[in-house]
Design a protein around this motif. Structure first.
Motif, PDB file in Angstrom:
ATOM      1  N   LEU B 168     -81.608  -5.591  47.292  1.00  0.00           N
ATOM      2  CA  LEU B 168     -81.450  -5.186  48.604  1.00  0.00           C
ATOM      3  C   LEU B 168     -80.320  -3.984  49.026  1.00  0.00           C
ATOM      4  O   LEU B 168     -80.759  -2.946  49.569  1.00  0.00           O
ATOM      5  N   PRO B 171     -81.698  -0.232  47.181  1.00  0.00           N
ATOM      6  CA  PRO B 171     -82.702  -0.061  48.085  1.00  0.00           C
ATOM      7  C   PRO B 171     -82.369   0.632  49.389  1.00  0.00           C
ATOM      8  O   PRO B 171     -82.802   1.588  49.875  1.00  0.00           O
ATOM      9  N   ALA B 172     -81.629  -0.144  49.859  1.00  0.00           N
ATOM     10  CA  ALA B 172     -81.383   0.093  51.485  1.00  0.00           C
ATOM     11  C   ALA B 172     -80.535   1.228  51.512  1.00  0.00           C
ATOM     12  O   ALA B 172     -80.499   1.744  52.627  1.00  0.00           O
ATOM     13  N   HIS B 252     -90.875   8.868  51.597  1.00  0.00           N
ATOM     14  CA  HIS B 252     -91.909   9.032  52.754  1.00  0.00           C
ATOM     15  C   HIS B 252     -92.659   8.064  53.223  1.00  0.00           C
ATOM     16  O   HIS B 252     -93.280   7.903  54.214  1.00  0.00           O
ATOM     17  N   GLN B 253     -93.071   7.221  52.110  1.00  0.00           N
ATOM     18  CA  GLN B 253     -93.795   5.990  52.765  1.00  0.00           C
ATOM     19  C   GLN B 253     -93.373   5.092  53.486  1.00  0.00           C
ATOM     20  O   GLN B 253     -93.995   4.436  54.462  1.00  0.00           O
ATOM     21  N   TRP B 254     -92.099   4.829  53.368  1.00  0.00           N
ATOM     22  CA  TRP B 254     -91.598   3.593  54.220  1.00  0.00           C
ATOM     23  C   TRP B 254     -90.396   4.147  55.329  1.00  0.00           C
ATOM     24  O   TRP B 254     -89.893   3.230  56.112  1.00  0.00           O
ATOM     25  N   HIS B 255     -89.702   5.043  55.114  1.00  0.00           N
ATOM     26  CA  HIS B 255     -88.491   5.463  55.787  1.00  0.00           C
ATOM     27  C   HIS B 255     -88.956   6.271  57.124  1.00  0.00           C
ATOM     28  O   HIS B 255     -89.673   7.051  57.191  1.00  0.00           O
ATOM     29  N   TYR B 258     -89.267   9.913  57.915  1.00  0.00           N
ATOM     30  CA  TYR B 258     -90.546  10.906  57.688  1.00  0.00           C
ATOM     31  C   TYR B 258     -91.720  10.067  58.318  1.00  0.00           C
ATOM     32  O   TYR B 258     -91.760   9.105  58.781  1.00  0.00           O
ATOM     33  N   GLU B 259     -92.562  11.166  58.934  1.00  0.00           N
ATOM     34  CA  GLU B 259     -93.526  10.897  59.927  1.00  0.00           C
ATOM     35  C   GLU B 259     -94.270   9.640  59.368  1.00  0.00           C
ATOM     36  O   GLU B 259     -94.766   9.728  57.973  1.00  0.00           O
ATOM     37  N   ASN B 260     -94.800   8.660  60.196  1.00  0.00           N
ATOM     38  CA  ASN B 260     -95.636   7.455  59.642  1.00  0.00           C
ATOM     39  C   ASN B 260     -97.170   8.291  59.887  1.00  0.00           C
ATOM     40  O   ASN B 260     -97.508   8.366  61.027  1.00  0.00           O
ATOM     41  N   ASP B 262    -100.255   7.209  58.415  1.00  0.00           N
ATOM     42  CA  ASP B 262    -101.365   6.403  58.706  1.00  0.00           C
ATOM     43  C   ASP B 262    -101.075   5.116  59.501  1.00  0.00           C
ATOM     44  O   ASP B 262    -101.463   4.028  58.944  1.00  0.00           O
TER      45      ASP B 262
END
Lengths: 258, 263
Positions: B168, B171-172, B252-255, B258-260, B262
Motif C-alpha cells: 500500500l 506504491p501509493a 501512465h496506466q493508472w495515475h 497522465y491522460e486516461n 482508453d
C-alpha cells in the motif's frame, strides 16, 4: 420445530465512547440471526458506522459485550468483509489484481485466487473489465468491483457502510437488485448502513432505526415481503406504504435542526 | 494552424529570433569587444574543434552525476521509509535535514577534497548532497499521504505492518517519488558540474565539464566556454528525458497525472 440458531451477532448492553468524548452508543442490545439482512437507519452521527466498526473489530467496546460468530470480533475478523462508502480500490492494480490482493495477503495460491476472482467478477457481471484499471471504470462499476472483492473472501458477515450513497438513483436500484440476486446463492448475513429508506426497505428483512446523542436503538421494524424481491417489488402498494411509515418514523427521531 | 504545427513552429520561430538577435548584438559591439560574445557559428566551430575533450569531459561529468544521483535515490529511499514509519525518527531527524538543505553544498567542496581527494569521489558526494533533499522530502511526503480509507481497508484485512508498507504505502508514494526524481534529475548534471568546478581533477582520464570550463576560461577560449555550457544543457535534457520516460512507464496506466487514453 428445531431449536433457534445461535445469533451471529449479539450486542449486550454495549456502550462505546471515544476517549473522553461523548457516548456514541448507550447500552445497546441487539441480536441478529445468521442469514438476516438488516439495515441501520438514523440521523447522521447516531453511531451507525461505529456499530459496523465495532463488529469488524476495528475499534473496541467501552463496556458491555459483543459476540460475533460465537467469538470476539477480532477473532472473527477473517470471516467478515467490509464494503466502504468509497470503492477503496488500489488505483495501481487492475481489477483482477485488486480482487486477488486480500486473497494473496492471506497466502492463497495463485491458481485458486484467479478461479475465485473469475467467479466473483462473473457474479457482479464485470468479467469484461478484468484487465481494466479502476480509473477506467464508472462509479457503479467501481462499487461492483469493491463488492466482488468483499465476496471473494467468502465472508459469513458482510458489513456495508453506505456503499451506494455516492451513486445515482438508477445505478443504486440496479445494484440493490444485484446484491439480492447474489445473496440468493450465498447466504451471508448483511449489516447495511444507509440514509435511503427505500433502499433499506427493499433490501432488508429487518430495519433498525437509531436515534442520536447518544445512539440507542429506537425502533425495530420487520419487513415482511418475501425474497426474492425484484424491481416489481418497488411498484407494489405495501412497499410504498412501508417506505412512507419508516420515513415518518425516521423524521420523528431526527433532531430538530434548522 | 494545427496544434501539432504550432508546437513545432512556435519554438522554432523563437529560436530563430534569438539567434538573429545574437548575431545583431555581436555586430553592434565594437571590434575590440566582440570576443566577449562569440557568434553561434563560432560556438559550433568550437564544438567541432574541442569535440574530443568535451566528449571526454561530458562522460566524466555524467559518471559523477549518475553515481551521485543513484546514491541519493537509494539512501533517500531508506531515509524516507524510516522517517515515514516512525514519528520519533521524524521529529529527531527533520531539523538536521533542513540544516543540510540550507547549507550551500559548495562550501563542503574544499573539505571533501581534503577528505577523499579531488576528482570523481568528491564530485559524486557533492551531487549526492544536492539531489538528496528533494528526493527524501517528496518520498517521505508520499509515504505518509496514503489514503486513509485504504489504510482502514488494510486494517480490516489484518495485514502485517510490512504488508501494509509493501502493498500500500510504497506504491501509493510512487507519484511523489517521481516528483522528487524529476527535480533531482535536473539538479544532478548541474551539481556534478559545480562539484567538478570546485573539486574536479585532471588526474586519471581528465576532469569533467566544470574542470574543462576552468581550463577554457584561463585560456580565454570563450566560444569553447559556450560550447561547454551547451554540452551541460544537453546532458540535463538527457537526464530529465530518462526520468520522464521512467515515470511514464510506471504511472501512465493508472495515475491521474497522465491522460486516461482508453476510457
Amino acid at each position: 420445530m428445531s431449536a433457534p440458531l445461535p445469533p451471529i451477532v449479539e450486542f449486550r448492553e454495549a456502550t462505546k465512547r471515544f476517549g473522553e468524548g461523548p457516548l456514541v452508543l448507550d447500552l445497546l442490545n441487539l441480536t441478529v440471526q445468521p442469514g438476516e439482512f438488516v439495515s441501520l437507519l438514523g440521523p447522521s452521527g447516531c453511531g451507525k458506522s461505529t456499530l459496523l466498526r465495532l463488529i469488524a473489530g476495528l475499534t473496541p467496546l467501552t463496556a458491555g459485550s459483543l459476540i460475533v460468530d460465537r467469538r470476539s470480533p477480532d477473532a472473527a475478523a477473517a470471516d467478515l468483509a467490509f464494503v466502504f462508502q468509497e470503492p477503496t480500490l488500489l488505483p495501481w492494480l487492475r481489477v483482477t489484481a485488486n480482487i486477488e490482493l486480500p486473497l494473496a495477503l492471506r497466502g492463497i495460491a495463485p491458481a485458486e485466487r484467479s478461479a475465485i476472482s473469475r467467479r466473483v467478477l462473473d457474479l457482479v457481471r464485470l468479467s469484461e473489465k478484468a484487465n481494466a484499471y479502476p480509473r477506467q471504470l464508472s462509479g457503479g462499476q467501481k462499487m461492483r468491483v469493491s463488492i466482488a472483492r468483499a465476496l471473494a473472501l467468502s465472508p459469513k458477515i458482510l458489513l456495508l457502510d453506505e456503499p451506494f450513497g455516492a451513486l445515482d438513483e438508477m445505478t443504486r436500484e440496479h445494484l440493490n437488485e444485484e446484491l439480492l440476486t447474489i445473496r440468493e446463492r450465498h447466504a451471508w448475513t448483511a449489516f447495511f448502513v444507509t440514509h435511503s429508506v427505500a433502499e433499506a426497505v427493499f433490501l432488508s428483512n429487518r430495519i433498525f432505526i437509531f436515534s442520536a446523542n447518544p445512539a440507542h436503538l429506537h425502533t425495530e421494524i420487520p419487513v415482511p415481503f418475501p425474497y426474492p424481491r425484484t424491481a416489481a417489488t418497488r411498484l407494489s402498494r405495501p412497499y410504498h406504504d412501508l417506505v412512507a411509515d419508516v420515513s415518518r418514523l425516521l423524521r420523528s427521531v431526527e433532531p430538530d435542526t434548522v | 494552424m494545427s496544434r501539432r504545427l504550432q508546437t513545432i513552429f512556435l519554438p522554432a520561430a523563437t529560436g530563430a529570433l534569438v539567434i538573429a538577435a545574437w548575431y545583431a548584438v555581436h555586430a553592434l559591439l565594437s571590434e575590440d569587444l566582440r570576443f566577449l560574445l562569440p557568434t553561434p557559428t563560432a560556438v559550433v566551430t568550437a564544438f567541432r574543434t574541442h569535440a574530443d575533450s568535451l566528449a571526454r569531459a561530458a562522460l566524466n561529468t555524467t559518471q559523477g552525476a549518475l553515481l551521485g544521483f543513484a546514491l541519493a535515490v537509494i539512501v533517500s529511499s531508506f531515509f524516507a521509509l524510516a522517517l515515514s514509519l516512525s514519528r520519533l525518527v521524524r521529529i529527531g531527524l527533520y531539523p538536521y535535514l533542513m540544516i543540510l538543505q540550507m547549507t550551500p553544498v559548495i562550501v563542503f567542496a574544499p573539505i571533501l577534497v581534503i577528505w577523499v581527494g579531488a576528482g570523481l569521489k568528491s564530485v559524486t558526494i557533492i551531487t549526492f548532497l544536492i539531489c538528496f533533499f528533494p528526493l527524501v522530502v517528496n518520498t517521505t511526503q508520499g509515504l505518509v499521504s496514503t489514503d486513509r480509507h485504504l489504510v482502514e481497508l488494510f486494517a480490516m484485512w489484518r495485514t502485517s505492518r510490512l504488508q501494509q508498507v509493501l502493498y500500500l504505502r510504497v506504491p501509493a508514494a510512487l507519484p511523489y517519488f517521481f516528483t522528487g526524481l524529476r527535480i533531482a534529475a535536473t539538479l544532478a548534471p548541474i551539481g556534478a558540474l559545480v562539484g567538478d568546478y570546485t573539486a574536479g581533477s585532471s588526474a586519471g582520464d581528465g576532469g569533467g565539464l566544470g574542470f574543462q570550463a576552468i581550463i577554457y576560461s584561463s585560456q580565454a577560449k570563450y566560444a569553447a566556454l559556450f560550447a561547454t555550457a551547451a554540452t551541460t544543457c544537453i546532458l540535463g535534457f538527457i537526464f530529465t528525458a530518462g526520468v520522464l520516460s521512467l515515470s511514464w512507464l510506471v504511472l501512465h496506466q493508472w495515475h491521474d497525472s497522465y491522460e486516461n487514453t482508453d476510457k
